[in-house]
Design a protein around this motif. Structure first.
Motif, mmCIF file in Angstrom:
data_model
loop_
_atom_site.group_PDB
_atom_site.id
_atom_site.type_symbol
_atom_site.label_atom_id
_atom_site.label_comp_id
_atom_site.label_asym_id
_atom_site.label_seq_id
_atom_site.Cartn_x
_atom_site.Cartn_y
_atom_site.Cartn_z
ATOM 1 N N UNK A 104 0.827 -1.210 0.000
ATOM 2 C CA UNK A 104 0.000 0.000 0.000
ATOM 3 C C UNK A 104 0.860 1.259 0.000
ATOM 4 N N UNK A 105 1.886 1.246 0.821
ATOM 5 C CA UNK A 105 2.769 2.411 0.893
ATOM 6 C C UNK A 105 3.919 2.337 -0.096
ATOM 7 N N UNK A 106 4.056 1.199 -0.785
ATOM 8 C CA UNK A 106 5.136 1.003 -1.756
ATOM 9 C C UNK A 106 6.504 1.187 -1.087
ATOM 10 N N UNK A 107 6.690 0.495 0.041
ATOM 11 C CA UNK A 107 7.953 0.616 0.778
ATOM 12 C C UNK A 107 8.518 -0.765 1.082
ATOM 13 N N UNK A 108 9.842 -0.783 1.224
ATOM 14 C CA UNK A 108 10.566 -1.962 1.676
ATOM 15 C C UNK A 108 11.361 -1.562 2.910
ATOM 16 N N UNK A 109 11.151 -2.288 4.020
ATOM 17 C CA UNK A 109 11.817 -1.964 5.281
ATOM 18 C C UNK A 109 12.802 -3.075 5.632
#
Length: 904
Positions: A104-109
């Motif tokens: 949804x946020x288009x992030x990789x943590x």
């Protein structure tokens, strides 16, 4: 991408039979399918053409042609360009904790020891968040179990590395925002509150400070500025810059600052002078100039001094090197010294100079040829009066010497060698200079004419060998005032000498080594003298005769020697198990005939009644032929004593060897042709010896001269043995002993002062440290990594070293029977604390009953700074010097140097 209704333009084709139009059908199908499979087009109708008859002639076939018709398709070309991918390269990542993707946020943590690699970018941190919607990456710290922030980000791109608290980086624009960044550029360490990365080559910093301290977070000093433009590897440009020491702002500030940061080893720049004052020369600016980084192979430093009374000095220093070829350095120093003021009785003005050149060639570049230089020449008073040298050892030196040599070996049979050398020797007391410019040495290797095909050299005949040597000289004897002036070259002595030695060696009775040799010499000269009595001047004069002349001499010599071993055993249970004595006695005989034919006579007065002999070859470059026979037999005995002792280590099974006397030598000679007036038959017995004690830390050397002849009441030696004149068998005329002892609780060997030795002084610090006042940043003590950290007040190790030299001289040539020299010199250095060092050099003369040269020195290690003070309180060279400055060569101009002028 979506497909839309478009129009295409096609060409109507009159089809031929199937087997002839297959390629056309495939081509049309390809164009139809690339339009996403949903294309709208006009119907394509081929023109009706009758099939050719089976037996139609070829001529009719050629006449049959296709007709085409152009039509327009309704499908239009897509005007929307494809979107460029977010990443242009391969992205690698990993983390110890976890990796989390939020669609949804288009992030990789990435969490805990996170790592991310993309192109030339390396990012390591506690947490990394990759936002592939906004083309950004964020990195920051994380807290450990105790709540402490750990795992600081480490951002590396190419050769640039930054260690901030947190960082935001945009992959698309290549821009970054960095908080509390820490980076290193050469010797500089830079920390900034906020850093904006504009592109790969430009950074803008806010609230920055830069220092050479090892601890950038808690430095002992730094430069603080609000705005900085930083170009990695090239430069730093700042606005208002203030120097802060121990977190206290100083009045030292600059409205604008520029710091070069070249990635090269060195860069050119201005050398800021230091201020001083002198009672005899006034105020001064010293050691100011410019450093030229001319290339990677050589550089140049130009320094100058100026005093308000008109004195000035110039220095040019250059170092050069080429890998696997050669290396060296050249120093030229000139000083125009004016003391006092014109009209005063103590006014003086003089020019002094010094030239030093050192060159060495790498033997790997050409093993058959070498070139070397070691030059130290100039004014005899330079080291005594120079305003930029503080080296007492060099000041007390009486000789300056130089040598430049080139030699080459020719791999012929027999092998040949040639060498060209220029030498220089200068007495600083008499100011006399002896110089050869140049001298030639050539030789052909030994030839054994009687050796058989087997090559074995054994016996009297087979060991016979001969050699050829050639020597040539262009010699000058002059003084300081005439050096390199026309008068110097007018008195040049030119000569050449040829020699052919013939020798052999063999065994006698198996245990005796014998040798015999004869030598023929021919000497050529270009100047001789003609001595006569001048009646007009009423004196004897020498007239120089220019032209070729020569004399020839020969001699014979032989020797016989052996080695005798003796062992005295005391038992394996004794502390000293055995003593080994090695004796090497040898006898020698030499004979040189009289060459009286080269001698003439001259009248010593106007009557001509009295004549004296002289040779026209007097004062020649190779001396003169001897007038009297020389028929001498010599004796030499050398001894060594070694003991075997029980080792203190009980685990050792073998005894320990201990050297008692390295050498104990006796030598004398007897001349059968002595006249008993000017030449005595028996030469004095010379005794010399030496040993090493305390694990080879103490060197002891001694020597004595024992004369067998007596002296008369006036102190002149007479041809009567001393024992026949009521004395002992020998009369000790002189004796001396020297003792050198160096000891330390440090593991490393103390460094030798090569520059002091090159200047003509000592390699140790018995006469103080060699201080080149051009660069006082260098430590007065040996540079070494200190591992002696005081952990407990009563359990600490204080590193120290001590050097001691003792000299004792006895003289009894004319019954003086006195100690003519008796002095002790000591040098000691100690680390008083881990940061404080102290040293002293002093001595005492027991004959003159006074303190010799004394120097006190102290040094404080201030981490990035160094503070030093040395003081010579006594004597002609009394002076003091104080220095405090930054160690880094990049900031060498930030210093304060103050010194007093000596009484020279």
């Amino acid at each position: 991408m979506t497909c839309q209704k478009t129009s295409h333009t096609f060409t109507k084709i009159a089809f031929k039979p199937l087997h002839t139009n297959l390629f056309n059908i495939v081509l049309i199908s390809f164009f139809l399918t690339i339009g996403c499979g949903n294309l709208y087009s006009q119907e394509i109708k081929p023109k009706k053409t009758p099939l050719p008859a089976a037996r139609q002639s070829d001529k009719s076939k050629k006449a049959s042609t296709d007709t085409t018709k152009t039509i327009t398709d309704t499908i239009k070309i897509d005007s929307i360009k494809p979107k460029k991918a977010f990443l242009e390269g391969l992205l690698k990542h990993n983390a110890k904790g976890y990796e989390k993707i939020d669609k949804k946020k288009n992030t990789l943590t990435l969490y805990d020891e996170a790592e991310l690699y993309y192109k030339d970018i390396e990012l390591k941190s506690g947490i990394i968040i990759l936002d592939y919607k906004n083309d950004e990456v964020y990195a920051g710290r994380i807290k450990d179990s105790a709540g402490v922030l750990v795992q600081y980000p480490n951002f590396k791109q190419g050769a640039n590395e930054v260690q901030p608290d947190s960082i935001r980086f945009n992959f698309k624009t290549k821009k970054a925002l960095i908080y509390n960044s820490r980076t290193e550029q050469g010797e500089f360490k830079i920390k900034a509150e906020i850093t904006k990365k504009e592109n790969d080559s430009v950074y803008y910093l806010k609230g920055a400070r830069f220092t050479t301290s090892t601890d950038v977070d808690n430095p002992e000093y730094y430069f603080r500025t609000s705005k900085v433009k930083f170009v990695p590897g090239k430069k730093v440009i700042t606005g208002l810059t203030n120097m802060v020491i121990a977190d206290v702002p100083t009045p030292i500030a600059l409205p604008y600052a520029y710091f070069p940061m070249s990635e090269e080893k060195s860069i050119s720049g201005i050398i800021v002078p230091s201020y001083n004052d002198s009672n005899t020369r006034g105020f001064s600016l010293q050691n100011g100039g410019y450093y030229f980084a001319l290339s990677d192979n050589y550089d140049l430093t130009v320094l100058g001094d100026y005093y308000t009374n008109g004195s000035y000095a110039m220095r040019f220093e250059s170092s050069y090197a080429k890998r696997y070829k050669y290396r060296g350095n050249v120093n030229f120093r000139f000083e125009n010294l004016i003391s006092s003021e014109r009209g005063y009785p103590d006014y003086s003005k003089q020019n002094i100079y010094n030239i030093q050149w050192s060159h060495s060639k790498d033997s790997k570049s050409n093993p058959n040829s070498s070139f070397s230089a070691s030059v130290n020449m100039g004014s005899s008073k330079y080291f005594k009066q120079s305003i930029n040298q503080a080296n007492i050892g060099s000041s007390l030196n009486n000789t300056l010497s130089s040598s430049i040599s080139w030699n080459k070996t020719f791999n012929t049979i027999p092998q040949a060698r040639i060498a060209l050398t220029a030498t220089h020797s200068q007495n600083t007391q008499t100011e006399e200079i002896n110089m050869t410019l140049p001298s030639l040495q050539a030789s052909v290797d030994r030839i054994y004419p009687f050796v058989g095909k087997d090559g074995v050299k054994k016996g009297l005949i087979k060991n016979i060998n001969l050699q050829y040597n050639l020597s040539g000289k262009n010699s000058f004897v002059t003084t300081d005032s005439l050096f390199f002036k026309p008068q110097m070259f007018d008195n040049a002595q030119i000569g050449m000498q040829h020699s052919i030695p013939l020798s052999t060696n063999f065994k006698i009775f198996k245990y005796f080594s014998a040798s015999a040799s004869t030598n023929y010499q021919e000497t050529w000269v270009t100047k001789t003298i003609n001595r006569s009595f001048d009646s007009d001047l009423n004196t004897v004069v020498d007239k120089t005769v220019n032209g070729f002349d020569a004399f020839r001499t020969y001699n014979f010599s032989s020797s016989l020697g052996t080695t005798i071993y003796g062992t005295f055993k005391f038992g394996d249970t004794k502390k000293i198990q055995a003593i080994r004595h090695v004796m090497r006695p040898s006898f020698s005989y030499s004979y040189t005939p009289s060459f009286e034919r080269y001698y003439d006579t001259y009248a010593i007065d106007a009557t001509g009644a009295t004549y004296k002999d002289y040779t026209r070859f007097e004062n020649g470059v190779y001396g003169q032929p001897g007038k009297s026979n020389s028929n001498i037999i010599g004796f030499d005995l050398s001894n060594t004593f070694e003991a075997k002792v029980t080792d203190k280590d009980s685990t050792k099974t073998e005894p320990k060897k201990v050297m008692l006397l390295n050498n104990l030598n006796f030598s004398t000679s007897y001349n059968f042709n002595a006249d008993g007036k000017t030449t005595f038959a028996l030469e004095p017995v010379r005794v010399s010896g030496g040993t090493q004690l305390f694990d080879n830390k103490m060197n002891v050397n001694f020597a004595a001269t024992l004369n067998p002849y007596a002296i008369d009441n006036s102190g002149q030696q007479i041809n009567v043995f001393n024992i026949n004149n009521g004395g002992s068998l020998f009369r000790m005329t002189s004796a001396n002993m020297t003792l050198n002892y160096s000891f330390s609780n440090k593991n490393d060997k103390k460094d030798e002062n090569k520059q002091s030795e090159r200047n003509g002084g000592r390699s140790d610090d018995l006469f103080g440290t060699n201080t080149d006042l051009n660069d006082t940043r260098k430590s007065q003590f040996a540079e070494e990594d200190s591992e002696n950290v005081i952990t407990e007040f009563f359990n600490s190790k204080l590193p120290w070293d001590m050097t001691m030299a003792y000299s004792l001289t006895y003289t009894n040539t004319k019954r003086e029977n006195k100690i003519s020299g008796n002095s002790l010199m000591i040098s000691a250095n100690m680390d008083i604390t881990p940061k404080w060092k102290g040293g002293i050099s002093t001595g005492y003369d027991f004959v003159q009953k006074g303190v010799t040269f004394t120097q006190l020195r102290f040094e404080r290690d201030l981490l990035s700074w160094r503070m030093s003070f040395n003081w010579t309180p006594l004597g002609t060279y009394a002076n003091w010097n104080f220095f405090i400055g930054i160690k880094s060569g990049m900031l060498s101009d930030i210093k304060w140097n103050k010194r007093s002028a000596s009484n020279r």
